[in-house]
Design an enzyme around this catalytic site. Structure first.
Site, PDB file in Angstrom:
ATOM      1  CE1 TYR A 263       1.167   0.686   4.142  1.00 48.64           C
ATOM      2  CE2 TYR A 263       0.601  -1.753   4.398  1.00 48.64           C
ATOM      3  CZ  TYR A 263       1.535  -0.683   4.831  1.00 48.64           C
ATOM      4  OH  TYR A 263       2.060  -0.569   5.998  1.00 48.64           O
TER       5      TYR A 263
ATOM      6  CG  ASP B 220      -4.694  -9.400   3.502  1.00 51.87           C
ATOM      7  OD1 ASP B 220      -4.786 -10.290   3.475  1.00 51.87           O
ATOM      8  OD2 ASP B 220      -4.397  -8.415   3.455  1.00 51.87           O
TER       9      ASP B 220
END
Length: 445
Positions: free
Chosen positions: A19, A141
């Protein structure tokens, strides 16, 4: 007034991932220590940007003691960067705990594993059965790197939905590396992700806490997918109780409808006391947040006990509703199976009928031509027709003339025909018996 990046002071970078960066920050207004995650949205489409913002807004609504608190979002349009401001967990994540145990060759205490199970399940319950009546939130996740610990070693579930946001055809999705050890069989088979997929990931996480390694390991994603579809794994180390092994094994069932729900996990006797303690503490926290004085809580334990029982009753009602939904789903599956069984039975009956008709035609043809019974098979099979007087035509005409003139052979043929009819009747009775048994077998299934 919305926050700006200038309202925070960056202390240092905690780590980097697919990310972007995760940094420890200090809010200048009150000195509160927080963290933020940087997301570069420059390569995203407008639709993906809107989804990202709405997802972060949804995450801000999740407020639970065992969920990492999302405070704010800051959009830096100059650098096309989105900052997600979150609670700081000074105890690190479970991935570092597992790494430490592996290096020191020391297993974690079962008490710690049970506390992680309890608090993570309570966090998932808040997501799957929102107390405020909001939409269901799936984590998608769940892994040790996304489970954090505060200063008192309480579990905090974080990074909700970020994997789903980033797993589009963007630059972030393409930078994903590593092997998805916790991916559920549904995901491997390209099926829809559901609440029981989070339960599978929870089972993988608890297994790794005990064994210090995932239940399924491989050198490639293809090999790993095969092992996950097979669903075979070793028992957790024998230092852990059979009850803990049993509940983890149930979480790792290949069939998602056989995995326990969050309510069933919380009702397990192994963690029942821990669940009651956590719920009592959560109730006290809510009271303090609402401004109730602690003395009044101490002076009226009956009131707090009644509130706790009310919460437990509400949870049981939700659990019953979830069970009803599962029963309805099973009924629908049974209806589908019943239809398939009826179709199979109809096809079997049709085949038997066609076979019987074919056999009857064969016997009728033999009855109308009794001379065929005494002919050699080689003569019957050969259907050779030539113009003129060939060897085959001469042989067949001579045989037929000699058989028709013999009365004794004609009587013998009649006896054989009668015996063949008796055998046909016996075969018909056997077929009816077989048909009845096949129906009984299908009814048992």
């Amino acid at each position: 007034m919305p926050s700006r990046a200038e309202d925070y002071e960056v202390l240092y970078t905690i780590g980097t991932g697919s990310y972007g960066r995760c940094q420890k920050i200090r809010r200048k207004s009150d000195g509160k220590i927080l963290v933020w995650k940087e997301l570069d949205y420059g390569s995203m489409t407008e639709a993906e940007k809107q989804m990202l913002v709405s997802e972060v807004n949804l995450l801000r609504e999740l407020k639970h003691p065992n969920i990492v608190r999302y405070y704010d979002r800051i959009i830096d349009r100059t650098n096309t960067t989105l900052y997600i401001v979150m609670e700081y967990c000074e105890g690190g994540d479970l991935a570092s705990v597992i790494t430490k145990g592996t290096k020191e060759r020391q297993y974690l205490d079962e008490e710690f594993v049970l506390r992680v199970m309890t608090q993570l399940t309570l966090a998932l319950k808040e997501c799957h059965r929102r107390s405020d009546g909001g939409h269901t939130v799936l984590h998608r996740d769940l892994k040790p790197a996304n489970v954090f610990l505060d200063g008192k070693q309480n579990v905090k579930l974080g990074d909700f939905g970020l994997a789903r946001i980033l797993n589009h055809d963007t630059s972030f999705a393409k930078t994903f590396v590593g092997t998805p050890y916790y991916m559920s069989p549904e995901q491997m088979n390209r099926m829809s992700y559901n609440e029981k997929s989070d339960i599978w990931s929870l089972g993988c996480l608890l297994y790794e806490l005990c064994a210090l390694m995932p239940p399924f390991t491989a050198f490639s994603q293809k090999e790993l997918a095969g092992k996950i579809r097979e669903g075979k794994f070793r028992r957790i180390p024998y230092r852990y109780s059979d009850e803990l092994n049993e509940i983890i094994t149930r979480m790792l069932n290949l069939k998602d409808y056989h995995r326990p729900s969050v309510e069933e996990i919380l009702e397990n006797p192994l963690i029942a006391d821990l669940v009651a303690d956590e719920q009592r503490r959560n109730l006290e926290r809510r009271g303090r947040q609402l401004g109730e004085p602690e003395k009044s809580q101490d002076s009226s334990p009956v009131l707090s006990e009644l509130k706790l029982k009310e919460i437990q009753l509400q949870e049981r009602e939700r659990a019953l509703k979830a069970r009803e939904e599962r029963l309805e789903q099973k009924e629908q599956e049974l209806c589908v199976r019943e239809r398939l069984a009826e179709d199979k039975l109809a096809r079997a009956e049709n085949l038997l009928k066609n076979y019987s008709l074919l056999k009857e035609r064969k016997f009728l043809s033999l009855a109308s031509n009794p001379e065929l019974l005494n002919l050699p098979s080689s003569v019957i099979k050969k259907k050779v027709h030539f113009s003129g007087e060939s060897k085959e035509n001469i042989m067949r005409s001579e045989n037929s003339e000699s058989q028709l003139t013999s009365k004794s052979k004609c009587k013998d043929l009649k006896k054989r025909l009668h015996a063949a009819q008796l055998r046909a009747q016996a075969l018909s009775d056997i077929e009816k018996n077989y048909q009845l048994k096949s129906r009984q077998i299908l009814g048992m299934r």
